[in-house]
Design a protein around this motif. Structure first.
Motif, PDB file in Angstrom:
ATOM      1  N   LEU A 326       0.965  -1.298  -0.101  1.00 21.39           N
ATOM      2  CA  LEU A 326      -0.097  -0.196  -0.149  1.00 21.39           C
ATOM      3  C   LEU A 326       1.307   1.393   0.509  1.00 21.39           C
ATOM      4  O   LEU A 326       0.288   2.847  -0.432  1.00 21.39           O
ATOM      5  N   ALA A 327       2.110   1.177   0.677  1.00 19.83           N
ATOM      6  CA  ALA A 327       3.214   2.772   0.464  1.00 19.83           C
ATOM      7  C   ALA A 327       3.251   3.052  -0.707  1.00 19.83           C
ATOM      8  O   ALA A 327       3.118   3.981  -1.175  1.00 19.83           O
ATOM      9  N   GLU A 328       3.460   1.873  -1.616  1.00 26.77           N
ATOM     10  CA  GLU A 328       4.032   1.748  -2.670  1.00 26.77           C
ATOM     11  C   GLU A 328       3.118   2.358  -3.804  1.00 26.77           C
ATOM     12  O   GLU A 328       2.897   3.131  -4.314  1.00 26.77           O
ATOM     13  N   PHE A 329       1.950   1.585  -3.086  1.00 27.24           N
ATOM     14  CA  PHE A 329       0.790   2.375  -4.230  1.00 27.24           C
ATOM     15  C   PHE A 329       0.430   3.665  -3.623  1.00 27.24           C
ATOM     16  O   PHE A 329      -0.117   4.651  -4.788  1.00 27.24           O
ATOM     17  N   TYR A 330      -0.391   4.284  -2.818  1.00 29.08           N
ATOM     18  CA  TYR A 330      -0.336   5.224  -2.179  1.00 29.08           C
ATOM     19  C   TYR A 330       0.644   5.938  -2.895  1.00 29.08           C
ATOM     20  O   TYR A 330       0.607   7.630  -2.859  1.00 29.08           O
ATOM     21  N   GLY A 331       2.308   5.699  -2.822  1.00 25.74           N
ATOM     22  CA  GLY A 331       3.190   6.437  -3.242  1.00 25.74           C
ATOM     23  C   GLY A 331       2.672   7.354  -4.577  1.00 25.74           C
ATOM     24  O   GLY A 331       3.270   8.074  -4.535  1.00 25.74           O
ATOM     25  N   GLU A 332       3.067   5.627  -5.266  1.00 28.42           N
ATOM     26  CA  GLU A 332       3.291   6.089  -6.878  1.00 28.42           C
ATOM     27  C   GLU A 332       1.829   6.866  -7.323  1.00 28.42           C
ATOM     28  O   GLU A 332       1.902   7.544  -8.146  1.00 28.42           O
ATOM     29  N   THR A 333       0.661   6.692  -6.422  1.00 30.13           N
ATOM     30  CA  THR A 333      -0.666   7.088  -7.618  1.00 30.13           C
ATOM     31  C   THR A 333      -1.265   8.510  -7.243  1.00 30.13           C
ATOM     32  O   THR A 333      -1.313   9.445  -7.148  1.00 30.13           O
ATOM     33  N   LEU A 334      -0.466   8.975  -5.888  1.00 35.34           N
ATOM     34  CA  LEU A 334      -0.191  10.540  -5.384  1.00 35.34           C
ATOM     35  C   LEU A 334      -1.721  10.059  -4.905  1.00 35.34           C
ATOM     36  O   LEU A 334      -2.145  11.475  -4.811  1.00 35.34           O
ATOM     37  N   PHE A 335      -2.017   9.381  -3.827  1.00 38.12           N
ATOM     38  CA  PHE A 335      -3.224   9.131  -2.818  1.00 38.12           C
ATOM     39  C   PHE A 335      -3.473   9.899  -1.494  1.00 38.12           C
ATOM     40  O   PHE A 335      -2.092   8.852  -1.051  1.00 38.12           O
ATOM     41  N   ILE A 336      -4.394   9.842  -0.920  1.00 39.71           N
ATOM     42  CA  ILE A 336      -4.287   9.936   0.749  1.00 39.71           C
ATOM     43  C   ILE A 336      -4.337   8.715   0.836  1.00 39.71           C
ATOM     44  O   ILE A 336      -4.954   8.340   0.845  1.00 39.71           O
ATOM     45  N   PRO A 337      -3.486   8.707   1.927  1.00 40.36           N
ATOM     46  CA  PRO A 337      -3.417   6.397   2.223  1.00 40.36           C
ATOM     47  C   PRO A 337      -4.386   6.690   3.261  1.00 40.36           C
ATOM     48  O   PRO A 337      -5.379   6.840   4.006  1.00 40.36           O
ATOM     49  N   GLY A 338      -5.541   5.204   2.703  1.00 39.68           N
ATOM     50  CA  GLY A 338      -6.756   4.797   3.350  1.00 39.68           C
ATOM     51  C   GLY A 338      -5.905   3.904   4.621  1.00 39.68           C
ATOM     52  O   GLY A 338      -6.587   2.855   4.768  1.00 39.68           O
ATOM     53  N   HIS A 339      -5.183   4.220   4.825  1.00 44.21           N
ATOM     54  CA  HIS A 339      -4.168   2.819   6.508  1.00 44.21           C
ATOM     55  C   HIS A 339      -4.028   3.802   7.274  1.00 44.21           C
ATOM     56  O   HIS A 339      -3.156   4.522   6.752  1.00 44.21           O
ATOM     57  N   LEU A 340      -4.349   3.186   8.000  1.00 41.50           N
ATOM     58  CA  LEU A 340      -3.879   4.780   9.507  1.00 41.50           C
ATOM     59  C   LEU A 340      -2.137   4.039   9.594  1.00 41.50           C
ATOM     60  O   LEU A 340      -1.985   5.124  10.104  1.00 41.50           O
ATOM     61  N   GLY A 341      -1.765   3.781   9.764  1.00 43.63           N
ATOM     62  CA  GLY A 341      -0.558   3.066  10.099  1.00 43.63           C
ATOM     63  C   GLY A 341       0.446   4.207   9.214  1.00 43.63           C
ATOM     64  O   GLY A 341       1.434   4.670   9.316  1.00 43.63           O
ATOM     65  N   LEU A 342       0.287   3.957   7.776  1.00 44.09           N
ATOM     66  CA  LEU A 342       0.123   4.581   6.757  1.00 44.09           C
ATOM     67  C   LEU A 342       0.627   6.333   6.578  1.00 44.09           C
ATOM     68  O   LEU A 342       1.367   7.236   6.371  1.00 44.09           O
ATOM     69  N   ALA A 343      -0.483   6.187   7.396  1.00 45.15           N
ATOM     70  CA  ALA A 343      -0.862   8.106   7.683  1.00 45.15           C
ATOM     71  C   ALA A 343      -0.653   8.395   8.541  1.00 45.15           C
ATOM     72  O   ALA A 343       0.394  10.134   8.379  1.00 45.15           O
ATOM     73  N   GLU A 344       0.171   7.986   9.570  1.00 49.37           N
ATOM     74  CA  GLU A 344       0.870   8.335  10.678  1.00 49.37           C
ATOM     75  C   GLU A 344       2.404   8.222  10.888  1.00 49.37           C
ATOM     76  O   GLU A 344       2.745   9.483  10.748  1.00 49.37           O
ATOM     77  N   SER A 345       2.783   7.616   9.831  1.00 52.71           N
ATOM     78  CA  SER A 345       4.084   7.018   9.402  1.00 52.71           C
ATOM     79  C   SER A 345       4.638   8.492   8.658  1.00 52.71           C
ATOM     80  O   SER A 345       5.692   8.598   7.949  1.00 52.71           O
ATOM     81  N   GLY A 346       3.644   8.440   7.536  1.00 54.10           N
ATOM     82  CA  GLY A 346       3.768   9.354   6.363  1.00 54.10           C
ATOM     83  C   GLY A 346       3.799   8.455   4.606  1.00 54.10           C
ATOM     84  O   GLY A 346       4.693   7.917   5.392  1.00 54.10           O
ATOM     85  N   VAL A 347       3.747   8.994   4.065  1.00 56.25           N
ATOM     86  CA  VAL A 347       3.957   8.120   2.352  1.00 56.25           C
ATOM     87  C   VAL A 347       5.177   9.217   2.042  1.00 56.25           C
ATOM     88  O   VAL A 347       4.783   9.893   1.834  1.00 56.25           O
ATOM     89  N   GLU A 348       5.787   7.955   1.755  1.00 55.68           N
ATOM     90  CA  GLU A 348       6.979   9.064   0.253  1.00 55.68           C
ATOM     91  C   GLU A 348       6.286   9.368  -1.044  1.00 55.68           C
ATOM     92  O   GLU A 348       5.967   7.934  -2.081  1.00 55.68           O
ATOM     93  N   PHE A 349       5.245  10.536  -1.387  1.00 58.47           N
ATOM     94  CA  PHE A 349       4.826  10.445  -2.898  1.00 58.47           C
ATOM     95  C   PHE A 349       5.944  10.656  -3.675  1.00 58.47           C
ATOM     96  O   PHE A 349       7.010  10.963  -3.870  1.00 58.47           O
ATOM     97  N   ALA A 350       5.268  10.066  -5.044  1.00 60.65           N
ATOM     98  CA  ALA A 350       6.897  10.031  -5.851  1.00 60.65           C
ATOM     99  C   ALA A 350       6.052  11.355  -6.837  1.00 60.65           C
ATOM    100  O   ALA A 350       6.049  11.099  -8.336  1.00 60.65           O
ATOM    101  N   THR A 351       6.600  12.218  -6.672  1.00 58.21           N
ATOM    102  CA  THR A 351       6.102  13.256  -7.392  1.00 58.21           C
ATOM    103  C   THR A 351       7.404  14.940  -6.826  1.00 58.21           C
ATOM    104  O   THR A 351       7.459  14.703  -5.623  1.00 58.21           O
ATOM    105  N   ASP A 352       7.808  15.632  -8.101  1.00 56.45           N
ATOM    106  CA  ASP A 352       8.989  16.618  -7.326  1.00 56.45           C
ATOM    107  C   ASP A 352       8.342  17.808  -7.766  1.00 56.45           C
ATOM    108  O   ASP A 352       8.809  18.725  -8.045  1.00 56.45           O
ATOM    109  N   ASP A 353       6.558  17.464  -7.803  1.00 58.45           N
ATOM    110  CA  ASP A 353       5.938  18.122  -8.409  1.00 58.45           C
ATOM    111  C   ASP A 353       5.398  19.603  -7.042  1.00 58.45           C
ATOM    112  O   ASP A 353       4.816  19.255  -6.142  1.00 58.45           O
TER     113      ASP A 353
END
Lengths: 424, 338
Positions: A326-353
């Motif tokens: 899910l970290a990969e999925f949310y990170g690559e798609t730039l979606f706000i995570p629906g996983h509480l653990g990832l929401a807390e730890s943060g997702v590395e979003f694949a964008t430099d925009d």
């Protein structure tokens, strides 16, 4: 000659039977999917890894238009002819077709700990594990900041009202001859957040749906007036009938719109289609007398109970729901995570925009300010009945087929009639 | 091929293709003889019709009855056995009106708007469709240059899928479409065609005529070509005016074809859905929402899929189509009887 023919036929039959044997050993799972951006590609990559690890299971990703998810999928499911897994947005409305994954996942506690609050959206009356959120969404507006700068109009700041934004957008459009000052997705879900900001309660004291009240009337009247004075173009809301969804994302991407009310799911698409052509900027939900809220929502990947392969579906869903996937999925798609653990730890979003990063930050920080009424409405399984009544009747008023008062009466009647039909 | 000639490739292919038919006939020969012996020669036509009747029954007659049964039920279950029997409640709901001429006084206002929109559509569409088809057929029946080419040109849209037709026209008519670009280049303002109820209805009718005219032109052209040329020659020798020839020879002899065209166009007009659904989406508001789209929306696009109400509206539509079909049959019989 005959001998040779017999040999060819014999060997062909043997080859076919061997192939059939292999085919029988393989389980094919079908996943119905729609795309807002690149999520189909990202999901396919993860599914490929799953297939590598489980060579006896293949997963076919059936990508369909979003309209098919809303209109065709429910009919398929009602006929018992649905997919094994589907990505849906009518989270509670389709709950009767979901499978409880509890006996089929490795660690149900992991699911409850990380998807807990959203599992209730999928099963309002129980505590089943039916799937997980592929994205959390928050509705809110985007503005074309470049146009504001070019027009020399200051963007309204924190705490600005819808009227402030409407006036500013109109000023920009007038100054630069932009055809559409403000556009909203033609969707009841999109209108509901601003209506709640105006004080709409959506439910009565007993918790029964009560769509039309003073708050909703106030917001609907503003929308009506904006269509009459040219702040909003009739092309979007007035050009189709019923509850048909229409988005203005393409018009916004083509710089034909100053302010666009949509939601966080547009970020990956805008990052790709607009890029740095202009500064597209997400802004906090404008305020009304009662709140400054958008609507929460999202899409979930759910397992369907009519599947012939519950074990394999459970295996796949468990794989997809793991934190690293899910970290990969949310990170690559730039979606706000629906996983509480990832929401807390943060997702590395694949964008430099910087625009995408700002939009993600804006929508993520809007979550704590979402009104409880908005959460209740999102969790209500028949919320689309209310959304559709609102959008279709307001549309008819905007084009002059009904007066606003007639439209309000019809909204209430539509909700009442459809809920009565549903409860038969 | 005469005896002694070597068979050509074509002969061989024909023989190869005939082989399965010959085998099939050999297999069926004995059972058919047996049936004829038992049932007599009069049974045989029904036996030959049986496969087609079975197909028709399975895909037309049985669904018709299922649809009627659905219209007497309520709820959201898809399976008939799970649905609640409501009698004629759905029909009563559809026909609950203060004033039938005013859809806003009806409980199900969209059904009545669909009816009125459909009536408006077929009045203009059928009138102009028949008129333009007739004019085109008359022109294409004359000895004009590149007649074959023009016949193909007028027939070509009939071959296109309605969705393709609607999308092509939608691209032409959008705010930034070709037509608006042309208007702007000529110094006019852009027209937002799909925001105006009148323009939307106009284009729905226009596109429908454009897409279907070729088919009806062909029927009328066949009728024109069946008129004996000696009648025209005799009229010419008598010095009859062109207008009188048209009124006294062409129109009366073409009338049976015209009737078929009118009734067919009426039936197709009542069934209109796909072209307009893609072109205007039924909008603005409900200005181009026709009865079939009402049925589709009621049955499928709402969260509460009201199959009972949609089926009741389908039955009403079916009755209208039945009446029109009877008219067509009567017209065809009249034509066949001369």
């Amino acid at each position: 000659m005959t001998n040779r023919l017999t040999k060819i036929l014999g060997s062909s039959a043997m080859a076919l039977s061997l192939m059939a044997g292999t085919a029988l050993a393989e389980t094919e799972l079908r996943m119905t999917w729609y795309n807002d951006g690149n999520e189909g590609e990202v999901m396919r990559g993860i599914l490929d890894r799953f297939e590598e690890a489980n060579p006896d299971i293949t997963v076919t990703l059936d990508v369909v238009p979003y309209k098919a998810i809303l209109e065709s999928l429910p009919v398929q499911l009602a006929a018992g002819d649905g997919p094994d897994i589907a990505r849906v947005t009518d989270l509670g409305g389709l709950s009767e077709y979901y499978m409880d994954l509890t006996p089929h996942v490795g660690d149900p506690e992991y699911w409850r700990a990380n998807f807990g609050p959203f599992l209730k959206w999928l099963d309002p009356d129980g505590d089943a594990i039916s799937g997980f959120m592929t994205q959390l969404t928050v509705t809110g507006p985007y503005v074309n900041k470049t146009l504001f700068e070019q027009a020399g109009v200051e963007m309204p700041g924190e705490g600005a009202t819808w009227d402030d934004w409407a006036a500013a957008s109109k000023a920009v459009a007038d100054a630069l001859d932009i055809p559409i000052p403000m556009a909203w997705d033609r969707s009841g879900h999109r209108v509901s957040g601003p209506a709640i900001s105006m004080g709409a309660q959506m439910f009565d004291a007993e918790g029964n749906p009560a769509l039309v009240d003073d708050g909703l009337k106030m917001m609907a009247t503003k929308l009506y007036d904006w269509h009459q004075d040219g702040t909003m173009a009739k092309e979007l809301w007035g050009s189709v009938s019923g509850s048909t969804y229409l988005g203005a994302n393409e018009d916004f991407a083509n710089a034909q719109v100053v302010m666009y009310m949509s939601g966080s799911w547009q970020i990956p698409q805008f990052a790709e289609t607009i890029g740095d052509a202009f500064d597209w900027w997400a802004v906090p939900a404008p305020c009304g007398p009662a709140a400054c809220t958008g609507m929460p929502g999202g899409a979930a990947l759910v397992a369907m109970k009519d599947t012939d392969h519950p074990e394999e579906v459970g295996q796949l869903m468990d794989f997809l729901a793991q934190e690293e996937n899910l970290a990969e999925f949310y990170g690559e798609t730039l979606f706000i995570p629906g996983h509480l653990g990832l929401a807390e730890s943060g997702v590395e979003f694949a964008t430099d925009d910087p625009r995408a990063a700002h939009a993600l930050q804006t929508f993520a920080s809007a979550v704590p300010g979402i009104s409880p009424v908005a959460f209740d409405l999102q969790g209500y399984p028949s919320n689309r009945v209310m959304f559709n009544a609102l959008i279709s009747r307001l549309g008819e008023a905007i084009v002059g087929e009904l007066t606003l008062d007639e439209a309000f009466d019809r909204m209430s009647q539509d909700v009442e009639q459809q809920l009565a039909e549903q409860s038969r | 091929m005469t005896p002694g000639d070597a068979p050509t490739l074509s002969d061989r292919l024909t023989a190869a293709a005939a082989w399965p038919v010959r085998v099939l006939f050999q297999i069926l020969d004995k059972p058919f003889r047996l049936i004829q012996r038992i049932g007599g020669i009069k049974t045989m036509p029904y036996i030959f019709l049986l496969p087609n009747l079975a197909f028709f029954g399975l895909f037309v007659v049985i669904p018709l009855f299922i649809n009627f049964a659905f219209s007497l039920t309520g709820g959201t279950n898809l399976y008939l056995t799970d649905r609640v029997y409501t009698g004629t409640e759905q029909y009563a709901f559809l026909f609950d009106c203060g004033n039938y001429a005013d859809p806003t006084s009806c409980r199900e206002d969209r059904f009545w708007r669909g009816i009125y929109n459909t009536a408006t559509f077929i009045f203009f569409q059928v009138t102009f469709l028949v008129l333009f088809s007739l004019i085109t057929a008359l022109i294409l029946n004359r000895k004009i240059r590149a007649r074959g080419f023009f016949r193909a040109v007028f027939f070509f849209p009939v071959l296109l899928s309605p969705v393709v037709v609607a999308l092509i026209w939608k691209w032409i008519l959008l705010r930034d479409g070709i037509l608006n670009a042309a208007l702007v280049s000529m110094g006019f303002d852009k027209i937002l065609f799909f925001v105006s109820p009148e323009w939307s209805m106009f284009w729905a009718i226009f596109v429908s005529i454009w897409a279907n005219m070729g088919f009806y032109t062909l029927i009328l052209l066949a009728g024109l070509q069946a008129i004996p040329p000696d009648l025209y020659e005799a009229a010419e020798m008598d010095g009859t005016s062109t207008e009188r020839v048209f009124r006294r020879i062409t129109l009366p002899l073409l009338w049976p074809n015209m009737l078929v065209v009118i009734v067919l166009a009426l039936i197709k007009g009542v069934q209109i859905f796909d072209e307009v659904y893609v072109l205007t989406g039924g909008g603005p508001g409900t200005a181009t929402q026709f009865i079939v789209q009402y049925i589709y929306n009621t049955g499928f696009t709402n969260q509460v899929q009201n199959f009972g109400l949609a089926s009741a509206a389908s039955v009403v539509l079916g009755v209208v189509l039945f009446v029109l079909t009877m008219m067509q049959l009567a017209a065809t019989r009249r034509r066949d009887n001369g």
